[in-house]
Design a protein around this motif. Structure first.
Motif, PDB file in Angstrom:
ATOM      1  N   THR A 267       0.233  31.065  -7.245  1.00 23.99           N
ATOM      2  CA  THR A 267       0.623  29.697  -7.595  1.00 23.99           C
ATOM      3  C   THR A 267       0.391  28.799  -6.395  1.00 23.99           C
ATOM      4  OG1 THR A 267       2.910  30.276  -7.019  1.00 23.99           O
ATOM      5  CG2 THR A 267       2.281  30.442  -9.350  1.00 23.99           C
ATOM      6  N   GLU A 268       1.433  28.177  -5.893  1.00 25.00           N
ATOM      7  CA  GLU A 268       1.321  27.291  -4.755  1.00 25.00           C
ATOM      8  C   GLU A 268       1.211  28.085  -3.453  1.00 25.00           C
ATOM      9  OE1 GLU A 268       1.045  24.132  -4.713  1.00 25.00           O
ATOM     10  OE2 GLU A 268       1.772  23.381  -6.624  1.00 25.00           O
ATOM     11  N   THR A 269       0.559  27.477  -2.489  1.00 21.88           N
ATOM     12  CA  THR A 269       0.570  27.990  -1.119  1.00 21.88           C
ATOM     13  C   THR A 269       1.047  26.874  -0.215  1.00 21.88           C
ATOM     14  OG1 THR A 269      -1.740  27.365  -0.769  1.00 21.88           O
ATOM     15  CG2 THR A 269      -1.325  29.611  -1.555  1.00 21.88           C
ATOM     16  N   GLY A 270       1.320  27.222   1.024  1.00 23.56           N
ATOM     17  CA  GLY A 270       1.752  26.220   1.975  1.00 23.56           C
ATOM     18  C   GLY A 270       3.198  25.817   1.760  1.00 23.56           C
ATOM     19  N   LEU A 271       3.564  24.644   2.250  1.00 21.93           N
ATOM     20  CA  LEU A 271       4.943  24.183   2.168  1.00 21.93           C
ATOM     21  C   LEU A 271       5.442  24.087   0.731  1.00 21.93           C
ATOM     22  CD1 LEU A 271       7.420  23.124   3.715  1.00 21.93           C
ATOM     23  CD2 LEU A 271       6.428  20.826   3.538  1.00 21.93           C
ATOM     24  N   ALA A 272       4.564  23.710  -0.189  1.00 25.07           N
ATOM     25  CA  ALA A 272       4.969  23.547  -1.583  1.00 25.07           C
ATOM     26  C   ALA A 272       5.504  24.837  -2.188  1.00 25.07           C
ATOM     27  CB  ALA A 272       3.792  23.034  -2.415  1.00 25.07           C
ATOM     28  N   SER A 273       5.067  25.983  -1.692  1.00 23.86           N
ATOM     29  CA  SER A 273       5.507  27.263  -2.257  1.00 23.86           C
ATOM     30  C   SER A 273       6.964  27.555  -1.944  1.00 23.86           C
ATOM     31  CB  SER A 273       4.622  28.401  -1.742  1.00 23.86           C
ATOM     32  OG  SER A 273       4.776  28.582  -0.343  1.00 23.86           O
ATOM     33  N   PHE A 274       7.572  26.772  -1.050  1.00 26.89           N
ATOM     34  CA  PHE A 274       8.972  26.989  -0.692  1.00 26.89           C
ATOM     35  C   PHE A 274       9.911  26.022  -1.417  1.00 26.89           C
ATOM     36  CE2 PHE A 274       6.374  28.617   2.705  1.00 26.89           C
ATOM     37  CZ  PHE A 274       6.931  29.864   2.933  1.00 26.89           C
TER      38      PHE A 274
END
Length: 471
Positions: A267-274
């Protein structure tokens, strides 16, 4: 002849009580070892904070830093907290001040500071990007993407830092591998630099005083010890520095194998994944540690956590919230937490030592409490840079005692429950530390409501509360 069989061979019975006593004594020694390690670490790391050579370097010779501060409302000491980032003794940085709403009251403070420091590359970033249920992550997203530099330093709005913190933190993040004329280090690269919170109680609310006593002694002691051993990630997100290029490689999967890029599960990677976590700071630390194999570095500076007028009920509610969050991330550590607290530990240790060695319980307690308080005060002195002022000792000891007495009931309240309230919203804890937003139309019911000083109505937080601000 009335002699038991095990008496004939010289042995004696060995029961469950003996096993429990031995385990308890070993645990008691382990907790004391951790406490002493935290105390020693504080002495070595925080009593000397040298000026970094980066402070006087040419701007082109140091890496740029983007300082990002997520804001919401008029937190206690907000002007001074934000001003401390404008006055950093570092030659190459920008300041991004984020608010989700264009009508946010914090913008007036932001504009005043930008006008006061026209030579600082600073700007307001207005508007959020919703990537999950965590409002702080949503507030950070635009500044995270717009930042000019790879090194990002994220600080909560209730944090004050000294002028040399940025330079020393960059020193720590770069590590020995980037220092000229030094052999390469065999250690893993540093992926995150963080700072131990040190509370400043600006008001006289009981919650403020108790929180200050907790953060500056027991919390700091354990936090420093765990990071000194460095067997696992342990990060508090008051003040964290990391590289955006590292964050962009993360999936936020808590150390599980990273899915194959072609997989539908990605799905998301980076800050968005948190954005699906409430404790995004801890999760980012874990992901850097496990997904990328990067270690953390605890700086020699503190994050000055300015606490407003918090009632005792507000302190209790915050502690219950983070116990419920933490138990979904590290269940085993949360379960044993009461047995590393001063009072509960003294009770079981005094019984065990009396059972095994005949040492009077009163003697164990007579030694335990003064020694524990001495270690806590030494930790305070290391972080503050001075002993506890004599005129504050009685007040501090009273707050310290209230904190210790409340530790177990707060833990009980936190361990039995899945819902938390944060910044006027209600969340339900899910597996693996994730949360979901819950519609909250009914008033809350919590045992702390019986305490005086409630300042919360209809689900909204009063201003000037130390509520893990920054979102």
């Amino acid at each position: 002849m009335d002699v038991h069989e095990d008496d004939r061979d010289g042995s004696s019975s060995f029961g469950l009580a003996d096993v429990l006593a031995i385990v308890t004594v070993v645990w008691y020694a382990a907790v004391w070892s951790i406490s002493v390690l935290g105390c020693v670490t504080g002495r070595k790391r925080y009593r000397l904070r040298p000026r970094s050579p980066l402070s006087s370097a040419e701007p082109s010779r140091v890496p740029g830093v983007s300082i990002i501060r997520p804001l919401k409302g008029l937190d206690t000491n907000l002007f001074e907290n934000l001003e401390s980032t404008f006055t950093q003794d570092y030659p190459n940085f920008e300041v991004l001040l984020c608010v989700a709403d264009a009508e946010d009251q914090a913008l007036s403070v932001v504009r005043s500071l930008i006008e006061k420091y026209p030579h600082v590359d600073a700007r307001a970033v207005v508007g959020e990007e919703v990537v999950g249920v965590n409002p702080k992550v949503n507030n950070l997203m635009r500044a995270y993407k717009e930042a000019k530099n790879d090194i990002l330093w994220v600080l909560d709005s209730n944090v004050f830092v000294e002028s040399g913190v940025c330079a020393r933190s960059v020193d720590a993040l770069l590590g020995p591998n980037t220092t000229p004329n030094q052999p390469p280090s065999s250690k893993r690269r540093i992926g995150l630099v963080h700072h131990v919170p040190f509370a400043f109680g600006s008001e006289k609310g009981w919650g403020s005083r108790v929180d200050e006593a907790f953060l500056n002694t027991n919390h700091a002691k354990m936090y420093m010890a765990i990071n000194a051993v460095a067997l696992e990630s342990c990060v508090v997100g008051k003040s964290n520095m990391f590289r955006r290029t590292d964050i962009e490689r993360l999936h936020g999967n808590r150390g599980k194998p990273t899915p194959h890029p072609a997989s539908d599960s990605v799905t998301e990677t980076g800050l968005a994944s948190f954005g699906r976590y409430l404790a995004e700071d801890n999760m980012i630390g874990e992901a850097l540690w496990h997904e990328l194999g990067l270690r953390h570095e605890l700086s020699c500076d503190v994050a000055g956590n300015v606490i407003g007028n918090v009632p005792l009920s507000g302190y209790i509610e915050r502690r219950v919230r983070w116990i419920r969050v933490r138990k979904r991330m590290v269940m085993a550590a949360t379960i044993v937490e009461p047995f590393q607290e001063c009072i509960m530990l003294s009770i079981v240790a005094s019984w065990s030592l009396q059972h095994l060695f005949g040492i009077p319980a009163w003697l164990v307690l007579l030694i335990h409490y003064p020694a524990w308080i001495w270690v806590d005060l030494d930790v305070y002195e290391s972080l503050a840079g001075h002993p506890l002022p004599s005129e504050r000792r009685l007040d501090f000891f009273m707050a310290w005692g209230v904190r210790e007495l409340l530790a177990f009931p707060i833990w009980l309240s936190g361990i039995f429950g899945e819902e938390v309230h944060w910044r006027g919203r209600k969340y339900r804890m899910l597996n693996n530390g994730e949360v979901e937003l819950v519609e909250d139309s009914a008033p809350r019911s919590h045992w702390s409501n019986i305490l005086p000083g409630r300042r919360r109505k209809h689900g909204y937080s009063a201003l000037n509360q130390n509520d893990d601000s920054g979102s």
